[in-house]
Scaffold this active site. Structure first.
Site, PDB file in Angstrom:
ATOM      1  N   ASP A 127       0.826  -1.212   0.000  1.00  0.00           N
ATOM      2  CA  ASP A 127       0.000   0.000   0.000  1.00  0.00           C
ATOM      3  C   ASP A 127       0.861   1.262   0.000  1.00  0.00           C
ATOM      4  O   ASP A 127       1.975   1.268   0.507  1.00  0.00           O
ATOM      5  CB  ASP A 127      -0.918  -0.016   1.231  1.00  0.00           C
ATOM      6  N   ARG A 137      -0.717  10.097 -11.058  1.00  0.00           N
ATOM      7  CA  ARG A 137      -1.297   8.903 -10.455  1.00  0.00           C
ATOM      8  C   ARG A 137      -0.698   7.630 -11.054  1.00  0.00           C
ATOM      9  O   ARG A 137      -0.710   6.588 -10.440  1.00  0.00           O
ATOM     10  CB  ARG A 137      -2.812   8.910 -10.666  1.00  0.00           C
ATOM     11  N   HIS A 180       2.422   3.529  -9.714  1.00  0.00           N
ATOM     12  CA  HIS A 180       2.358   2.073  -9.740  1.00  0.00           C
ATOM     13  C   HIS A 180       3.599   1.491 -10.410  1.00  0.00           C
ATOM     14  O   HIS A 180       4.041   0.409 -10.070  1.00  0.00           O
ATOM     15  CB  HIS A 180       1.076   1.613 -10.414  1.00  0.00           C
ATOM     16  N   GLU A 235     -12.561  -4.753  -3.667  1.00  0.00           N
ATOM     17  CA  GLU A 235     -13.088  -3.398  -3.412  1.00  0.00           C
ATOM     18  C   GLU A 235     -12.422  -2.343  -4.302  1.00  0.00           C
ATOM     19  O   GLU A 235     -12.946  -1.242  -4.451  1.00  0.00           O
ATOM     20  CB  GLU A 235     -12.885  -3.014  -1.934  1.00  0.00           C
ATOM     21  N   LEU A 251      10.672 -20.408  -5.379  1.00  0.00           N
ATOM     22  CA  LEU A 251       9.777 -19.522  -4.638  1.00  0.00           C
ATOM     23  C   LEU A 251       8.411 -19.561  -5.315  1.00  0.00           C
ATOM     24  O   LEU A 251       8.326 -19.533  -6.542  1.00  0.00           O
ATOM     25  CB  LEU A 251      10.335 -18.089  -4.688  1.00  0.00           C
TER      26      LEU A 251
END
Ligand code: IPE
Ligand code: IPE
Ligand code: MG
Length: 246
Positions: free
Chosen positions: A34, A47, A51, A81, A144
């Site tokens: 987050d 924005r 990311h 959500e 992994l």
């Protein structure tokens, strides 16, 4: 005769550059990644840049998890959500994911990493096919396992699991319920990290986290690095996990 136990089995792992004995071995780390949005606003005022920066952290943490001999890394990338976000942002996020998968699958294979998606795969046909193909291409890898949570919501997962269990007519108990979770055959996380200075679970692995050690990290996900990760791992090693015992 007695089979000699490896250091790995008794919980001796390399932590940073020091050898230390772990009270409990660290097999599975789950992360709520987050803080990308706030990072974007702080640094680039865009924005979307955010990311992208977050993806660099993902790569660092994957590499470090391998160094630390962690078996499972579960990454929360998109919640059920998160569909409430603006369409533009959702589209951007998914295009980023698509590019990552297209460009990195070979890399995952080279690093012997298995990718599993947890969450409901009800995306475009193109993305569903891509996700299935990456899962298939990496399914034999064993160093992994990365569980990528996209369109994942714990409540949805649990309701589905209860429905399936009810239909199966099996006895309702923990073992049988877990057979119907998306994390079937995956041990529960030993450690949960949430970056971004927010202390909540946001509908992530509610069942599976029942006895997990939880660390809330102030740093935003794009600023989080191997050193921060190792610091948390070190703290984890010092914790005595009781599981109700003394
Ligand atoms: C988490 O970062 C990543 C996704 C939900 C995809 P956010 O985008 O929630 O970042 P903040 O919380 O707004 O800073
Ligand atoms: C949780 O982060 C989901 C992911 C990191 C993918 P959010 O930023 O969506 O959580 P809330 O809405 O602040 O609780
Ligand atoms: Mg957030």
């Amino acid at each position: 005769f007695f089979k000699q136990k490896t250091a790995y089995e008794i919980g001796v792992r390399l932590v940073g550059s020091e050898m230390c004995i772990r009270d409990s071995p660290l097999n599975h780390v789950a992360i709520i990644m987050d803080g990308n949005g706030r990072w974007g606003l702080l640094h680039k005022n865009s924005r979307n840049e955010r990311h992208k920066a977050g993806l660099n952290t993902v790569e660092k943490i994957i590499k470090e998890s391998i160094k630390q001999k962690i078996d499972y890394l579960t990454l929360y990338a998109f919640s059920t959500e998160n569909w409430k976000r603006p369409k533009k942002e959702i589209n951007y996020l998914f295009s980023l994911l698509e590019n990552f998968l297209l460009n990195k699958t070979e890399n995952l294979n080279k690093q012997n990493i298995k990718l599993k998606i947890i969450g409901k795969k009800n995306f475009s046909k193109k993305l569903n096919n891509l996700l299935n193909s990456v899962e298939k291409k990496t399914s034999k890898n064993s160093k992994l396992q990365i569980n990528l949570a996209i369109n994942y919501g714990s409540k949805f997962e649990l309701i589905n699991a209860f429905k399936k269990l009810h239909k199966s007519k099996d006895q309702i108990n923990e073992v049988n319920l877990e057979k119907h979770l998306q994390t079937k055959n995956i041990p529960n996380p030993d450690l949960l990290i949430r970056t971004g200075n927010t202390k909540r679970l946001s509908n992530f692995l509610l069942w599976q986290l029942a006895y997990t050690e939880i660390y809330f990290e102030k740093k935003l996900w794009p600023d989080f690095n191997e050193r921060d990760y190792n610091k948390i791992i070190k703290k984890f090693t010092l914790v005595k996990r009781n599981f109700g015992k003394i």
